[in-house]
Design a protein around this motif. Structure first.
Motif, PDB file in Angstrom:
ATOM      1  N   THR A  96      36.097  19.563 -27.641  1.00 56.61           N
ATOM      2  CA  THR A  96      34.637  18.612 -28.051  1.00 56.61           C
ATOM      3  C   THR A  96      35.085  17.895 -28.967  1.00 56.61           C
ATOM      4  O   THR A  96      34.061  16.382 -28.652  1.00 56.61           O
TER       5      THR A  96
ATOM      6  N   GLN B 156      25.863  22.112 -28.265  1.00 60.96           N
ATOM      7  CA  GLN B 156      26.251  23.484 -28.928  1.00 60.96           C
ATOM      8  C   GLN B 156      25.324  24.285 -29.489  1.00 60.96           C
ATOM      9  O   GLN B 156      24.596  25.461 -28.940  1.00 60.96           O
TER      10      GLN B 156
ATOM     11  N   ASP C  97      28.276  20.308 -24.481  1.00 60.42           N
ATOM     12  CA  ASP C  97      29.134  20.855 -25.052  1.00 60.42           C
ATOM     13  C   ASP C  97      28.816  23.063 -24.657  1.00 60.42           C
ATOM     14  O   ASP C  97      28.066  22.982 -25.938  1.00 60.42           O
ATOM     15  N   GLU C  98      29.376  23.501 -24.304  1.00 57.64           N
ATOM     16  CA  GLU C  98      29.223  24.706 -24.502  1.00 57.64           C
ATOM     17  C   GLU C  98      27.840  25.056 -23.958  1.00 57.64           C
ATOM     18  O   GLU C  98      27.494  25.872 -25.366  1.00 57.64           O
TER      19      GLU C  98
HETATM   20 MG   LIG Z   1      34.188  23.278 -29.297  1.00 54.41          MG
END
Ligand SMILES: [Mg+2]
Ligand SMILES: Nc1ncnc2c1ncn2[C@@H]1O[C@H](COP(=O)(O)OP(=O)(O)OP(=O)(O)O)[C@@H](O)[C@H]1O
Lengths: 370, 268, 337
Positions: free
Chosen positions: A48, A87, A163-164
């Motif tokens: 991240t 995320q 991000d994910e």
């Molecule tokens: Mg992360």
């Protein structure tokens, strides 16, 4: 230098320190234009942080990031040619879905009608037509994810950072979205930088993957090369599972090295470009599914290790076995497809077996300090 | 066994509320009593004290003074509080703890010390004449901690990535503030405005030290307490202030604890 | 690479300008990269306010305490006389909670008042905690619906005019006040009770009432934070409800109790309004003296010294208190983590 080859994003010795914590250390690699690039690594390894440095939310403690040939350190996030899918999705709670999607278009000088049109098209594309007036809390997780994606994509960024983005979705939806994401990336042709800690996801989606650990990149390569030719023990262990035989190189004969792995005997393994020499410490790595189990002593094979089955796990399509080899500190894992198995196959536990594998199925890993 | 213990606590809760509100409710109660003395038994219902109150020119002047202090104080404190809260929640600041500590100091210093310290400094050292300005300065100091506390918790309550998403989508820091941060913290801002207004409007001690000729309402009330024949007027005035404060703070608290759904509230 | 980008764009321009571009970019990168720079920029107004209205005044107070009042002027040659005065025996009789402890002894009036103020603040804090804790417990564990409404109902009184609430108690306890007139008209007593008002008890009652609303909240917050499964685990391990309260709930809610205690205790020591309204001469506290030193008595240096000694003593007490409770709380935090 960035424009000479076709690298589009270039990280040069990038590091980020939070006080005494070294979140990212000396990361150098390039990302090509139009590539689906993944950052893969265990939790806390700095994925991240690296992505946020690309987006401009963190400024590297040292090193420089170039996007499309331009150094980024003096460019604030709002002036960068990147957009991000967060995320948590970060859907603005006080704005409707349509307003969210239109958010980044304000500066583009579109007329009201054009704006509405663009938003409507985006909504259609993410199959949320008619949802324009909803608020974030009236959407499901998958719908939010798609809104976040659309909001970033309507800005036509050069690079999309994710991000994910699929972590919060359930398994089925996640698999659907993976396919959609890959198709989307092909159709828009934008460079994607995708963060995930799910190795299967990374392998399935990416053109290339950077495997990270403790703030460093271990290997940057295609999925197949990461799996078939890991550069070090950590990568080999992180992607899929791997059996390791530690030993000493006794002979190098062209492309094939012979490693004396103690009680596992002499193992032959392709050198694959690793610099190695006689007497060096080395590890032979073999994937569980590349091993065969022979119930009788095999004849005329190069690599064969004798052991005893200590555990067996049945998964329907395949079975996993743990084989204990005397003299080795850990058991060897073997995965077999149950193509010939039937109900009356005898129990394997306790039986004496011989593990064999073809030379080209194993990988030589140089040992640190060896 | 279980039943009974629930009963006791509930009883205590009700008793507590009664104890809390009882003494305050006496003021409105007796403000309608047709007698100069605040004593049982009731002599009869009247609104004449309220009539007398609205005709009292000194009182009205004090009210004007109070408003002209409390309104700017609440705005300035909230504006500064918002900047502070943003700095404290959004940046990794060296010395953050020390700064938070310093901001909260006025909450734990007895007001009388703040009052005399400000008095000595302003009046004696810098020779600033006492006026509503000096009162306002003192009030900003005591309102800041409230404002900062309310706004910090509001800012902490919403996902930082919302602001980052806005920057990421091309908005500048300034327009991100107005398009994202401000609307989301708006309930907190209003809550802070109301709290600071009430705190300033009701504050006595600092105003007592720092007001010159122009008394604020609490200072005016204080001066009236010495004259028994003025007490019914004070009761009427006090009742109005209590009701006003109650309403403002109830709204402020409601806003502070409720408000529009943020990412957190909506289950993420 | 960085040099490439610049020279391609600004190749023909004079050197000085190129340097200024580089400088601008460096500055910008530094600003973007430095949280401290951006944060402190936002903090500027607040820090200015705190400096001008808190740091400077307290420093001034400190300096003034070493001066001497000469009629309407202040003579600022250094002296410790003010501090000596505080502990000097004086001719006045020192009441201690309404009792004259040593009638024959000459007591240092300021020091005695300080001790009395601290003692009264302690009693107020104690009674506030004893009354507020069950309420906080009730809110945290028993109220399930309309929690926000309860919280608002509890906190609002704290914000309503403190002066008026103190005044209400004067009205209640006064000679011709609500209690006396009520009892007389009910026929229970003939003569008004004179012991209700103008004594330390009246001060303590009024202050307790004033702080009650305020103290519930911090305690409530720390109770609310307690993981319910801890309580279930305690019961599961054989604790009765009371044991469980003493061994789990109470210790875990201590941070809230400590915070609330300090927030009540410290300002109470310097109380002025309530003692003046309902305390009489036996309920007098140090705040009244400080006020008069800055008012009628017109001795600012002595007033400053008294204030500072008060703050110092209170700070020391608080530190000692935090040291005692803090070490226990710390240990608990470690266990939490
Ligand atoms: Mg992360
Ligand atoms: N703002 C920050 N301040 C201090 N430390 C931080 C900050 N952001 C990240 N870190 C630390 O940097 C390290 C890397 O964090 P990062 O978020 O990049 O990990 P990650 O690989 O994304 O992990 P995950 O898969 O759990 O999201 C962690 O140890 C984290 O605690």
């Amino acid at each position: 230098m960035a424009s000479k080859d076709n690298s589009f994003i270039s990280l040069q010795g990038v590091a980020k320190h939070f006080g005494s914590l070294r979140a990212v250390e000396d990361v150098t690699f390039d990302i090509k234009r139009g590539e689906f690039f993944s950052l893969l690594g265990p939790s806390g390894c700095g994925k991240t942080t690296l992505l946020r440095m690309l987006a401009g939310f963190e400024v590297p403690s040292s090193g420089e990031i170039y996007i499309d040939g331009q150094p980024m350190s003096a460019v604030p996030p709002n002036a960068r040619p990147t957009n991000m899918v967060f995320q948590s999705y970060a859907i603005f709670p006080h704005l409707t879905v349509a307003q969210n999607i239109a958010y980044g278009l304000r500066k583009k000088g579109l007329s009201k009608a054009e704006l509405a049109d663009t938003v409507e098209q985006a909504l259609q594309r993410i199959r949320l037509g008619g949802y324009g007036q909803r608020l974030a809390h009236q959407l499901s997780g998958g719908q939010r994810q798609r809104v976040a994606l659309a909001r970033a994509l309507v800005c036509r960024p050069k690079v999309l950072l994710l991000d994910e983005p699929l972590a919060a979705l359930d398994k089925k939806l996640r698999e659907e979205m993976q396919i959609e994401l890959r198709q989307l990336q092909r159709s828009v042709g934008i460079t994607f930088v995708f963060v995930t800690h799910d190795q299967e996801e990374a392998l399935a989606l990416s053109d290339r993957i950077a495997v990270m650990s403790k703030g460093r990149t271990l290997q940057v390569d295609s999925a197949a090369r990461l799996y078939e030719a890991p550069s070090c023990r950590e990568v080999a262990g992180f992607i899929g599972s791997m059996n390791f035989f530690d030993g000493t190189v006794t002979d190098v004969d062209g492309d094939i090295a012979t490693v004396d792995a103690g009680s596992a005997g002499a193992l032959r393994v392709p050198v694959n470009g690793h610099a190695t020499r006689r007497g060096a410490k080395a590890t032979v790595a073999v994937r569980p599914e590349k091993m065969e189990i022979a119930w009788q002593p095999p004849q005329g094979v190069t690599n064969s290790v004798a052991g005893r089955v200590t555990a067996e796990a049945y998964f329907g399509d395949r079975s996993h076995y743990h084989v204990e080899v005397s003299g080795l500190p850990h058991h060897i894992a073997v995965a077999l497809q149950n193509s010939q198995r039937s109900l009356d196959t005898t129990e394997a536990r306790g039986r004496r077996v011989w593990l064999t594998w073809p030379v080209e199925s194993s990988v030589l890993l140089p040992q640190a300090g060896g | 066994m279980r039943r009974r213990s629930i009963g006791w606590l509930e009883l205590y809760g009700l008793l507590f509320i009664a104890l809390l509100y009882g003494p305050m409710l006496l003021l409105p109660l007796f403000s309608f009593n047709d007698s100069l003395y605040i004593a049982f038994p009731f002599k009869g219902f009247t609104v004449k004290w309220y009539e007398a109150m609205v005709q009292d020119s000194a009182l009205l002047a004090a009210l004007r003074n109070s408003l002209s202090v409390a309104i700017p104080v609440s705005i300035v404190s909230t504006a500064f509080g918002l900047l502070t809260a943003k700095a404290l929640t959004r940046f990794r600041l060296p010395g953050r703890r020390a700064i938070v500590g310093l901001i909260m100091v006025p909450l734990v210093i007895p007001f009388i010390i703040l009052g005399i310290a400000l008095l000595t400094t302003l009046r004696k050292t810098f020779d600033v004449p006492l006026s509503l300005w000096t009162v306002a300065a003192g009030h900003i100091l005591i309102c800041l901690p409230f404002s900062v506390m309310v706004l910090i918790s509001r800012l902490e309550g919403f996902d930082r990535s919302l602001e980052e998403a806005s920057l990421d989508l091309g908005e500048s820091a300034w327009s991100t503030f107005w398009r994202i941060t401000f609307p989301i913290v708006l309930p907190g801002v209003v809550s802070s405005l109301l709290m600071c207004f009430t705190a300033s409007f009701d504050e006595f001690l600092i105003a007592f030290f720092l007001s010159g000729d122009g008394a604020t309402l609490p200072v005016f009330i204080w001066s009236q307490l010495r004259f028994p024949q003025k007490l019914p007027n004070v009761l009427a005035l006090g009742s109005c202030i209590l009701v006003l404060s109650f309403l403002l703070i109830a709204i402020a608290e409601k806003l502070r604890r409720g408000g529009i759904p943020t990412e957190k509230h909506s289950g993420f | 690479m960085a040099a490439d980008a610049i020279s391609s764009g600004a190749g023909q321009e004079p050197r000085a300008q190129r340097w200024s571009i580089v400088l601008c970019r460096r500055l910008r990168a530094w600003y973007l990269g430095s949280d401290a720079a951006r944060g402190y920029l936002l903090l500027m107004p607040t820090l200015a306010v705190l400096f001008a209205l808190l740091v400077v005044p307290v420093a001034t107070l400190f300096l003034t305490s070493f001066c001497t009042q000469v009629y309407f002027k202040i003579d600022c040659s250094f002296t410790l006389a003010n501090y000596a005065t505080i502990f000097e025996p004086s001719g006045e009789v020192g009441y201690f909670l309404g009792i004259v402890p040593y009638p024959e002894m000459e007591t240092p009036i300021y020091a005695v008042l300080l001790v009395r103020s601290i003692w009264m603040a302690f009693l107020v804090t104690l009674s506030v905690m004893l009354l507020a804790y069950p309420m906080a417990y009730f809110l945290a564990f028993r109220v399930t619906r309309n929690k926000i409404r309860w919280l608002i109902l509890i906190t609002v009184p704290f914000w309503t005019s403190y002066l008026l609430r103190a005044f209400a108690w004067k009205v209640i306890l006064g000679y011709g006040g609500v209690i006396n007139s009520g009892l007389i008209s009910a026929g229970i007593i003939q003569e008004p009770l004179s012991f209700l008002l103008y004594n330390p008890t009246a001060v303590i009652i009024t202050l307790t009432h004033a702080w009650l609303a305020f103290a519930v909240l911090p305690i409530y917050v720390s109770l609310e934070k307690i993981d319910r499964s801890l309580l279930e685990a305690a019961s599961d391990l054989g604790d009765s409800r009371i044991e469980r309260f003493l061994r789990i709930t109470l210790p875990l809610s201590m941070p809230g109790v400590v915070a609330a205690s300090l927030l009540v205790f410290i300002p109470t020591v310097g109380e002025y309004v309530t003692p003046t309204l309902v305390g009489g001469s036996s309920g007098k506290m140090l705040g009244s003296v400080i006020q008069s030193l800055f008012g009628q008595a017109n001795n600012q240096p002595l007033g400053s010294a008294v204030s500072l000694v008060m703050m110092l003593v209170v700070t020391l007490l608080v530190c000692a208190f935090l040291k005692v409770t803090g070490s226990k709380l710390k240990a608990r935090e470690v266990q939490d983590a």
